[in-house]
Motif scaffolding. Structure first.
Motif, PDB file in Angstrom:
ATOM      1  N   PHE A   2       0.843  -1.182   0.000  1.00  0.00           N
ATOM      2  CA  PHE A   2       0.000   0.000   0.000  1.00  0.00           C
ATOM      3  C   PHE A   2       0.882   1.237   0.000  1.00  0.00           C
ATOM      4  O   PHE A   2       1.501   1.560   1.016  1.00  0.00           O
ATOM      5  CB  PHE A   2      -0.928   0.007   1.223  1.00  0.00           C
ATOM      6  N   THR A  16       3.278 -10.639  -8.052  1.00  0.00           N
ATOM      7  CA  THR A  16       3.228 -11.724  -7.080  1.00  0.00           C
ATOM      8  C   THR A  16       2.419 -12.904  -7.602  1.00  0.00           C
ATOM      9  O   THR A  16       2.874 -14.053  -7.570  1.00  0.00           O
ATOM     10  CB  THR A  16       2.597 -11.219  -5.758  1.00  0.00           C
ATOM     11  N   PHE A  17       1.261 -12.604  -8.107  1.00  0.00           N
ATOM     12  CA  PHE A  17       0.379 -13.704  -8.496  1.00  0.00           C
ATOM     13  C   PHE A  17       0.646 -14.214  -9.914  1.00  0.00           C
ATOM     14  O   PHE A  17       0.041 -15.204 -10.337  1.00  0.00           O
ATOM     15  CB  PHE A  17      -1.085 -13.292  -8.316  1.00  0.00           C
TER      16      PHE A  17
ATOM     17  N   GLU B 116       8.890  -9.450  -0.149  1.00  0.00           N
ATOM     18  CA  GLU B 116       7.645  -8.688  -0.091  1.00  0.00           C
ATOM     19  C   GLU B 116       6.526  -9.423  -0.847  1.00  0.00           C
ATOM     20  O   GLU B 116       5.371  -9.466  -0.406  1.00  0.00           O
ATOM     21  CB  GLU B 116       7.872  -7.306  -0.701  1.00  0.00           C
ATOM     22  N   GLN B 117       6.900  -9.991  -1.975  1.00  0.00           N
ATOM     23  CA  GLN B 117       5.903 -10.740  -2.750  1.00  0.00           C
ATOM     24  C   GLN B 117       5.432 -11.972  -1.981  1.00  0.00           C
ATOM     25  O   GLN B 117       4.243 -12.296  -1.962  1.00  0.00           O
ATOM     26  CB  GLN B 117       6.499 -11.163  -4.095  1.00  0.00           C
ATOM     27  N   LEU B 120       3.095 -10.864   0.667  1.00  0.00           N
ATOM     28  CA  LEU B 120       1.803 -10.469   0.114  1.00  0.00           C
ATOM     29  C   LEU B 120       0.981 -11.702  -0.251  1.00  0.00           C
ATOM     30  O   LEU B 120      -0.223 -11.779   0.044  1.00  0.00           O
ATOM     31  CB  LEU B 120       2.003  -9.594  -1.127  1.00  0.00           C
ATOM     32  N   PHE B 121       1.649 -12.666  -0.880  1.00  0.00           N
ATOM     33  CA  PHE B 121       0.945 -13.896  -1.258  1.00  0.00           C
ATOM     34  C   PHE B 121       0.335 -14.566  -0.024  1.00  0.00           C
ATOM     35  O   PHE B 121      -0.833 -14.971  -0.015  1.00  0.00           O
ATOM     36  CB  PHE B 121       1.921 -14.857  -1.948  1.00  0.00           C
ATOM     37  N   VAL B 124      -2.640 -12.479   1.300  1.00  0.00           N
ATOM     38  CA  VAL B 124      -3.827 -12.562   0.435  1.00  0.00           C
ATOM     39  C   VAL B 124      -4.522 -13.904   0.633  1.00  0.00           C
ATOM     40  O   VAL B 124      -5.759 -13.991   0.689  1.00  0.00           O
ATOM     41  CB  VAL B 124      -3.451 -12.368  -1.047  1.00  0.00           C
ATOM     42  N   MET B 125      -3.726 -14.931   0.773  1.00  0.00           N
ATOM     43  CA  MET B 125      -4.317 -16.256   0.934  1.00  0.00           C
ATOM     44  C   MET B 125      -5.041 -16.416   2.272  1.00  0.00           C
ATOM     45  O   MET B 125      -5.823 -17.352   2.452  1.00  0.00           O
ATOM     46  CB  MET B 125      -3.231 -17.337   0.789  1.00  0.00           C
ATOM     47  N   ARG B 132     -10.548 -12.863  -2.040  1.00  0.00           N
ATOM     48  CA  ARG B 132      -9.416 -13.245  -2.896  1.00  0.00           C
ATOM     49  C   ARG B 132      -9.809 -13.214  -4.372  1.00  0.00           C
ATOM     50  O   ARG B 132      -9.078 -12.708  -5.218  1.00  0.00           O
ATOM     51  CB  ARG B 132      -8.943 -14.670  -2.537  1.00  0.00           C
ATOM     52  N   ARG B 167      -9.228  -4.854   0.677  1.00  0.00           N
ATOM     53  CA  ARG B 167      -8.090  -3.929   0.807  1.00  0.00           C
ATOM     54  C   ARG B 167      -7.850  -3.568   2.273  1.00  0.00           C
ATOM     55  O   ARG B 167      -6.703  -3.525   2.743  1.00  0.00           O
ATOM     56  CB  ARG B 167      -8.351  -2.663  -0.013  1.00  0.00           C
ATOM     57  N   LEU B 170      -6.368  -6.537   4.095  1.00  0.00           N
ATOM     58  CA  LEU B 170      -5.003  -6.781   3.650  1.00  0.00           C
ATOM     59  C   LEU B 170      -4.042  -5.738   4.228  1.00  0.00           C
ATOM     60  O   LEU B 170      -2.921  -6.063   4.637  1.00  0.00           O
ATOM     61  CB  LEU B 170      -4.970  -6.746   2.116  1.00  0.00           C
ATOM     62  N   ARG B 171      -4.498  -4.529   4.255  1.00  0.00           N
ATOM     63  CA  ARG B 171      -3.646  -3.463   4.804  1.00  0.00           C
ATOM     64  C   ARG B 171      -3.336  -3.731   6.278  1.00  0.00           C
ATOM     65  O   ARG B 171      -2.188  -3.609   6.724  1.00  0.00           O
ATOM     66  CB  ARG B 171      -4.347  -2.104   4.645  1.00  0.00           C
ATOM     67  N   LEU B 174      -0.906  -6.647   6.626  1.00  0.00           N
ATOM     68  CA  LEU B 174       0.471  -6.300   6.262  1.00  0.00           C
ATOM     69  C   LEU B 174       1.095  -5.370   7.296  1.00  0.00           C
ATOM     70  O   LEU B 174       2.310  -5.430   7.550  1.00  0.00           O
ATOM     71  CB  LEU B 174       0.498  -5.655   4.876  1.00  0.00           C
ATOM     72  N   LEU B 175       0.295  -4.529   7.888  1.00  0.00           N
ATOM     73  CA  LEU B 175       0.816  -3.662   8.943  1.00  0.00           C
ATOM     74  C   LEU B 175       1.227  -4.473  10.156  1.00  0.00           C
ATOM     75  O   LEU B 175       2.222  -4.191  10.818  1.00  0.00           O
ATOM     76  CB  LEU B 175      -0.252  -2.627   9.344  1.00  0.00           C
TER      77      LEU B 175
END
Lengths: 364, 177
Positions: A2, A16-17, B116-117, B120-121, B124-125, B132, B167, B170-171, B174-175
């Motif tokens: 973000f 990523t995906f 980071e990826q 994120l993965f 998201v999962m 998703r 969103r 997810l935010r 991640l935080l």
């Protein structure tokens, strides 16, 4: 992710995906689909050689395609007598001449085939085998049928093996350990029976392709000498179990039929896209979308009850019985779905006046 | 009447071409190559299982191979494939024999370029399935909320809500990470 903790980083998400990809296995399966028609010609040298000694039989099952051949004697000898599983409506003593492997002079004879739209059994005898060693004998099967049960048996052993959803690809083939002492003393033969149950000829048109090879051919070889020797033992034949295509009638009617929802509360429109009538089955494709009522609620069909009838010109009516298409908890909607009903008795399409699916009557 | 005929040359080729399916091999190959991974991504996001996603992908492409549906253009094919994939996924989810498999092992095989990826993965999962899938269709496949509404058969406003909540969740995840 973000940017400034507010903006969604779309590019990072995409990067990523993007690593998610279908597996190589899926790719192979897809290639198998597209090579379905070319398989005989375009595979490995083993298959090319196999094709060179192949005999192709077109088995057309027409009206009354029954003869007095008692298949239970043949199949019972392999799978055990009195097995009601083999009481299939279409049983054939095929008029097949012996097929000779030109390299090893082994005779191959198809002793019998029994089948309908949902099952097929075949018994094959290899005669005059003089050089068999103690290694695996495998039935290598290129059919597209991926569900159901395969049965495989060797008559001399009196054994049978069933495999649910048997894998039938290069690396995995259905096999038995075969030793020299199983050969019949009279003519050095092996009788092998192989069967599919619950296969779906609705989708596949009944294309079947069998290959019989020995272990060394299948599993790869350490040296060329063995490889060449194994190639010489490849014996193969293709069987196209098919209904008389000349008799099949197809329709693209794009007609909407209403099939009542089981609880009777909602009637869903069902698009009957195509209908194909064979001498023993009616196949059809439907597409059912969900409904939105006047209050903005979404309804999806869960089950369709339908009936299929065939009316003959002599006013006789053949009823396939009612059936139900279940869509599960989320309903039945979306893309085209293929279905079929089967009749116990074959009929001559020339004698058919009409076919009724749901409330749609198709007059031939 | 002679019921059986032995044909010593391969006459079946003609029968196949006339009866098996309407696509040419070239068309099918093209569509399969174009959209196979798209179908897999949708299925994986739905099911969180790469094995099931592979199965769904195969089934969906098989349906494409067999369908007699007439498509208007490539985008129509893609839309249809995603729609069928979603249906297939729903059926899989209903299976009483379904086992939920951890995705850590599979995630470890994925070749992410940065930590980071990977993070994120993973996050998201952890989101609910509906979030998703909405994110995937919106941010990866670039569908509008209206198009997603038609694909998922849910109101457009609901799509917007799903995206917003996805969103937010997810935010926060991640935080906290």
């Amino acid at each position: 992710m973000f940017e400034n903790m507010n903006e969604f980083d779309k590019n990072l998400y995409k990067d990523t995906f993007s690593v998610l990809k279908a597996s190589d296995k899926t790719l192979l399966e897809v290639m198998k689909m597209e090579n379905k028609k070319k398989r005989i010609w375009q595979f490995t040298p083993v298959r090319v050689l196999a094709a060179s000694v192949a005999a192709v039989m077109v088995l057309t099952i027409g009206v009354g395609a029954l003869n007095d051949w008692n298949f239970s004697n043949v199949f019972g000898g392999v799978f055990g007598s009195g097995n009601s599983d083999f009481e299939l409506p279409h049983t054939i003593k095929p008029e097949v001449t012996n097929k000779v492997n030109p390299l090893k002079k082994v005779d191959l004879e198809v002793l019998g085939i029994a089948g309908d739209d949902r099952a097929l059994y075949m018994v094959v005898e290899f005669k005059g085998i003089t050089d068999i060693n103690d290694y695996e004998l495998g039935l290598f099967d290129f059919t597209a049928f991926t569900a159901g049960q395969s049965r495989f048996g060797l008559a001399p052993l009196g054994t049978e093996e069933s495999k649910q959803n048997a894998q039938r690809e290069d690396a995995e083939f259905i096999s038995y350990s075969v030793s020299k002492n199983i050969l019949s003393e009279s003519n050095n033969s092996i009788i092998i029976a192989y069967g599919y149950e619950f296969m779906n000829l609705v989708l596949e048109k009944g294309y079947m392709h069998f290959m019989l090879v020995d272990e060394r051919t299948m599993t790869g070889n350490d040296n060329n000498q063995n490889y060449e020797e194994s190639l010489a033992k490849v014996m193969t034949f293709d069987v196209l179990l098919n209904y008389d295509f000349s008799a099949v009638r197809s329709f693209e009617i794009n007609q909407i039929t209403n099939l009542a929802h089981r609880d009777g509360e909602i009637t869903f429109p069902v698009m009957l896209n195509s209908v194909e009538i064979t001498p023993i089955a009616v196949r059809f494709t439907i597409n059912c979308e969900e409904l939105w009522d006047e209050y903005g609620f979404n309804h999806q069909a869960y089950d369709f009850d339908y009936s299929v009838w065939i009316k003959l010109k002599n006013d006789e009516t053949m009823f396939s019985g009612s059936d139900s298409i279940g869509g599960g908890g989320y309903g039945l909607f979306g893309g085209d779905m293929n279905y079929a009903v089967h009749f116990d008795t074959p009929y001559d399409l020339n004698d058919v006046y009409s076919v009724t699916i749901g409330d749609v009557e198709i007059v031939l | 009447m002679k019921y059986f005929d032995i044909v010593n040359d391969i006459t079946s080729e003609k029968l196949f071409k006339e009866n098996l399916q309407m696509y040419t091999d070239e068309q099918f190959t093209r569509y399969a190559q174009m959209y196979m991974d798209t179908v897999f991504r949708v299925a994986f996001n739905y099911l969180k299982s790469h094995t099931e996603a592979d199965d769904v992908t195969q089934n969906v492409l098989l349906k494409l191979y067999q369908t007699k549906k007439v498509f208007e253009n490539d985008e129509h094919v893609k839309h249809w494939l995603i729609r069928v994939a979603i249906n297939e996924c729903k059926r899989v989810l209903l299976s009483p024999w379904r086992k939920v498999e951890p995705i850590d092992d599979y995630a470890a095989t994925l070749e992410f370029k940065t930590p980071e990826q990977s993070e994120l993965f993973s996050k998201v999962m952890e989101l609910p399935e509906k979030y998703r899938v909405a994110i995937l269709l919106y941010y990866y496949e670039d569908y509008s909320t209206e198009e997603i509404s038609r694909l998922l058969k849910i109101p457009q406003a609901t799509v917007g809500t799903h995206l917003k909540r996805a969103r937010e969740k997810l935010r926060i995840k991640l935080l906290e990470a």
